[in-house]
Design a protein around this motif. Sequence first.
Motif, PDB file in Angstrom:
ATOM      1  N   VAL A   1       0.800  -1.187  -0.040  1.00 47.45           N
ATOM      2  CA  VAL A   1       0.112  -0.178   0.022  1.00 47.45           C
ATOM      3  C   VAL A   1       0.834   1.344   0.020  1.00 47.45           C
ATOM      4  CG1 VAL A   1      -1.766   1.389   1.179  1.00 47.45           C
ATOM      5  CG2 VAL A   1      -1.659  -1.148   1.256  1.00 47.45           C
ATOM      6  N   MET A   2       0.597   2.155  -0.916  1.00 45.10           N
ATOM      7  CA  MET A   2       1.293   3.496  -0.730  1.00 45.10           C
ATOM      8  C   MET A   2       0.172   4.661  -0.278  1.00 45.10           C
ATOM      9  SD  MET A   2       3.736   5.414  -3.195  1.00 45.10           S
ATOM     10  CE  MET A   2       2.777   6.066  -4.382  1.00 45.10           C
TER      11      MET A   2
ATOM     12  N   ALA B   1       4.023   0.453   2.883  1.00 45.50           N
ATOM     13  CA  ALA B   1       3.907  -0.657   3.816  1.00 45.50           C
ATOM     14  C   ALA B   1       2.812  -1.651   3.235  1.00 45.50           C
ATOM     15  CB  ALA B   1       3.159   0.140   5.203  1.00 45.50           C
ATOM     16  N   ARG B   2       2.960  -2.909   3.776  1.00 52.72           N
ATOM     17  CA  ARG B   2       2.161  -4.234   3.607  1.00 52.72           C
ATOM     18  C   ARG B   2       0.650  -3.758   4.095  1.00 52.72           C
ATOM     19  NH1 ARG B   2       3.164  -7.262  -0.967  1.00 52.72           N
ATOM     20  NH2 ARG B   2       5.594  -7.672  -0.872  1.00 52.72           N
ATOM     21  N   PHE B   3      -0.126  -4.238   3.387  1.00 49.47           N
ATOM     22  CA  PHE B   3      -1.696  -3.993   3.997  1.00 49.47           C
ATOM     23  C   PHE B   3      -1.738  -4.263   5.249  1.00 49.47           C
ATOM     24  CE2 PHE B   3      -6.074  -5.229   4.736  1.00 49.47           C
ATOM     25  CZ  PHE B   3      -6.734  -3.960   4.221  1.00 49.47           C
ATOM     26  N   SER B   4      -1.433  -5.516   5.687  1.00 50.42           N
ATOM     27  CA  SER B   4      -1.449  -6.084   7.055  1.00 50.42           C
ATOM     28  C   SER B   4      -0.639  -5.223   8.115  1.00 50.42           C
ATOM     29  CB  SER B   4      -0.940  -7.273   7.242  1.00 50.42           C
ATOM     30  OG  SER B   4       0.559  -7.352   6.867  1.00 50.42           O
TER      31      SER B   4
ATOM     32  N   ILE C   1     -10.110   4.129   5.988  1.00 50.58           N
ATOM     33  CA  ILE C   1      -9.549   3.396   7.205  1.00 50.58           C
ATOM     34  C   ILE C   1      -9.491   2.021   7.080  1.00 50.58           C
ATOM     35  CG2 ILE C   1     -10.061   5.425   8.749  1.00 50.58           C
ATOM     36  CD1 ILE C   1     -12.451   4.079   9.685  1.00 50.58           C
ATOM     37  N   ARG C   2      -8.422   1.416   7.549  1.00 45.66           N
ATOM     38  CA  ARG C   2      -8.428  -0.019   7.508  1.00 45.66           C
ATOM     39  C   ARG C   2      -9.238  -0.515   8.868  1.00 45.66           C
ATOM     40  NH1 ARG C   2      -4.132  -3.518   9.960  1.00 45.66           N
ATOM     41  NH2 ARG C   2      -4.720  -5.643   9.579  1.00 45.66           N
ATOM     42  N   HIS C   3     -10.240  -1.546   8.685  1.00 40.77           N
ATOM     43  CA  HIS C   3     -10.565  -2.267   9.625  1.00 40.77           C
ATOM     44  C   HIS C   3     -10.463  -3.738   9.301  1.00 40.77           C
ATOM     45  CE1 HIS C   3     -12.196   0.853  11.821  1.00 40.77           C
ATOM     46  NE2 HIS C   3     -13.698   1.324  10.999  1.00 40.77           N
ATOM     47  N   GLY C   4      -9.485  -4.410   9.923  1.00 40.08           N
ATOM     48  CA  GLY C   4      -9.229  -5.772   9.539  1.00 40.08           C
ATOM     49  C   GLY C   4      -8.739  -6.002   8.122  1.00 40.08           C
ATOM     50  N   ASP C   5      -9.590  -6.721   7.320  1.00 41.53           N
ATOM     51  CA  ASP C   5      -9.205  -6.965   5.827  1.00 41.53           C
ATOM     52  C   ASP C   5      -9.875  -6.098   5.104  1.00 41.53           C
ATOM     53  OD1 ASP C   5     -11.805  -8.109   6.486  1.00 41.53           O
ATOM     54  OD2 ASP C   5     -11.479  -9.990   5.224  1.00 41.53           O
ATOM     55  N   LEU C   6     -10.521  -4.865   5.765  1.00 44.94           N
ATOM     56  CA  LEU C   6     -11.455  -3.880   4.857  1.00 44.94           C
ATOM     57  C   LEU C   6     -10.610  -2.685   4.758  1.00 44.94           C
ATOM     58  CD1 LEU C   6     -15.023  -4.737   6.135  1.00 44.94           C
ATOM     59  CD2 LEU C   6     -14.136  -5.204   3.636  1.00 44.94           C
ATOM     60  N   LEU C   7     -10.846  -2.114   3.750  1.00 38.94           N
ATOM     61  CA  LEU C   7     -10.794  -0.510   3.819  1.00 38.94           C
ATOM     62  C   LEU C   7     -12.121   0.034   3.591  1.00 38.94           C
ATOM     63  CD1 LEU C   7      -7.893  -0.298   1.049  1.00 38.94           C
ATOM     64  CD2 LEU C   7      -7.539   0.245   3.668  1.00 38.94           C
TER      65      LEU C   7
END
Length: 289
Positions: free
Chosen positions: A155-156, A174-177, A214-220
Amino acid sequence: AGGGAGTGIEVKSPDGGIRFQFRFTDGMPEYGVAYKGVVVIERSPLSLTFAGSGLYRRGLAAGKAVISRGEDNYQLVVGKVKAVHDVYSQVVIPMVEKSGAGGSGGGVRRRVNFVVRVFNDGVAFRYEMPEQAGWTSYTLVDEGSCFRVVGNPMVMASFREGFTTSHEGLYAKARFSEVKEDTLMDMPIFLDFGGVYAAITEARLVDYAGMYLIRHGDLLKSELSPLPGEPGGAKVPNEDGRGTMPGRSSGGPVPHGAEGKGSAYGHVWAEDAGAAGVRDLEEIGRAHV
């Protein structure tokens, strides 16, 4: 293009390279996107929240979807290409409540049209609130457009500490995780799926709140910017011509693709590295930010 309310709805780009799928799961809408056979977005939920009547997500059914073809022709002020010619497939999906507003079992059964355009190099969607009996205005509290990315792409993004910034700053990778949850990301963000690149952005902000992710777990998940001074955290209040029927969310011309073209609506686009001639995320950022 094909499918129906019971089996789901599928729409492909004119060249067949992008596939958009929509369906209801337990009365809740969700969608997915594949690019040249590579799934980049899957099972992503959609919702809206209105003041007074609450969440618009559960207990929905699809009306008759209308599928069509179209094209955009316009000129850009800046960029490599002056004249833009973009063809697309479009579907308008009426999402209708099975019972009254907010699942109350009575009252008005609201209808929101989910409008999708699938271009040869991107997918775009928005919500439209058409004129309808018994529902003439609204105050939008939240838009729950989500993007469930597949795998763990790079992710950028430009991270923000709040909604009232200059919208200027460096992009971080960074990686998504590894992306910290509940941290605002400004638009656009870029994703590297390992040879397939994608971006998520927005456009045509007319009487509508700007969107962050915003990131919530495996979701944007989308996070709309609140309007200062509005009680109850209203994002699109029913005042000054906003929140009246017919109404619509953001969506409009957005630069995308390897040649810096423009396309109607906006939200997601994808390119493979070979066709785009792109080496890494920094090169995409220089071309599109």
